[in-house]
Design an enzyme around this catalytic site. Sequence first.
Site, PDB file in Angstrom:
ATOM      1  N   SER A 186       0.831  -1.208   0.000  1.00 27.25           N
ATOM      2  CA  SER A 186       0.000   0.000   0.000  1.00 27.25           C
ATOM      3  C   SER A 186       0.870   1.266   0.000  1.00 27.25           C
ATOM      4  CB  SER A 186      -0.959  -0.051   1.195  1.00 27.25           C
ATOM      5  OG  SER A 186      -1.938   0.949   1.079  1.00 27.25           O
ATOM      6  N   ASP A 225      -9.869  -4.027  -5.023  1.00 24.21           N
ATOM      7  CA  ASP A 225      -9.111  -2.871  -4.527  1.00 24.21           C
ATOM      8  C   ASP A 225      -9.248  -1.688  -5.496  1.00 24.21           C
ATOM      9  OD1 ASP A 225      -7.269  -1.148  -3.441  1.00 24.21           O
ATOM     10  OD2 ASP A 225      -5.561  -2.523  -3.605  1.00 24.21           O
ATOM     11  N   HIS A 250      -8.101  -4.838  -0.656  1.00 25.25           N
ATOM     12  CA  HIS A 250      -6.777  -4.246  -0.471  1.00 25.25           C
ATOM     13  C   HIS A 250      -6.012  -4.924   0.684  1.00 25.25           C
ATOM     14  CE1 HIS A 250      -3.886  -1.020  -0.862  1.00 25.25           C
ATOM     15  NE2 HIS A 250      -4.075  -0.613   0.378  1.00 25.25           N
TER      16      HIS A 250
END
Length: 372
Positions: free
Chosen positions: A218, A314, A346
């Site tokens: 991320s 995501d 995600h």
Amino acid sequence: MVAKSKRQLAKLALLALALLLLLAATLLCVFLIPRHHRKPLPPGPPPGNASNPDDSVVAFDFSPYLIMYKSGRVHRLDGTARCAAGVDEATGVASKDVVIDGGTGLAARMYLPPAPGGAKGKKDPGRLPVLVFYHGGAFVIESAFTPLYHAYLNAVAAKARVVAVSVEYRLAPEHRLPTAYDDSWQALNWVARNAGSGPEPWLRDRGNLSRLFVAGDSAGANIAHNMAMRAGTEGGLDGGAAITGLLLLDPYFWGKKPVAGETTDQATRRQYEATWSFICGGRYGIDDPLVNPLSAELRRLACSRVAVTSSGLDDFRPRGMAYAAALRDSGWDGVVEQYETPGERHVYFLDRPKDPNSVKELAFVTGFLSGE
Ligand SMILES: *[C@@H]1O[C@H](CO)[C@@H](O)[C@H](O)[C@H]1NC(C)=O
Ligand SMILES: *[C@@H]1O[C@H](CO)[C@@H](O)[C@H](O)[C@H]1NC(C)=O
């Protein structure tokens, strides 16, 4: 008299039972309900300052990560737990915390897998690839010291057999970008120097600098990418070290114009722009190469292999795919791999490491780190 005290006793017993049930229910909530299904704590005081009205006026709502109040008070809603380094019972991986810069507090948690054949194995246990890892959390929450990342790095170090350095960079909004990038760059060069000539013993004695990997998930993947870009534009790392592989797990990238498959919902896009602006204090636009790699000179990426993972549900998936495609088209002289998990959210693999999809994902990560 007797009858009365009996009634009182019964009342007391009922009260005790009620308290016990309440305690049991609380424990059930805390331990059985997964993180993501727990409601964030309600905003506002306590623990604010009741005599300062600005302490309960929301200045920026970055739920479910944090809420910032007008007074400057920051209330993190997740990623605040900490756990100690040590030896992981399940894998035998040892970990320890190191301070990289006492002035700024820049630190890292290091991981070393057990020697093959246990402590009584052969005298020279050999050298292992070095992994520099940047945790995710939207640049505002989480830490190298949270149970979530401690467990993940233990698993990666054990399975991939790497010396891992999980970087504790400083977070926004107390430290807005570029602080996280600068801390991360300093940490990466610290690793390069120490794996080259020490004095840090795990890196000096066990790390193989010819196999240096940079990774993150991320926001951490955004950082990892920007470290490889910086190595490409600033003439490499300290001591002439080079990055072998760049591993981007569900990278956080965004941009003004939607790429194919990206949400076109205006409210959602405005929210992503607002949060980026919050993270960097308005310093970089939403098309800055730091957040939109499609506007970066990708051929300057300083590494020979890249892997990008994406998860089907995501919001960041389309741009992750576009990144891989743009890298292939950029004239960059390397190999890019992609790994996709349909139907997952995600960074699902952090929260549910035992799920079959997470196990498969970890096998992909391990495979990438085992390559040259
Ligand atoms: C609480 O707010 C008041 C008014 O702004 C301020 O004078 C006081 O120092 C604050 N107390 C704390 C503990 O921050
Ligand atoms: C370090 O990695 C390189 C590249 O894979 C390899 O050729 C070399 O043998 C490794 N060195 C040690 C000491 O393991």
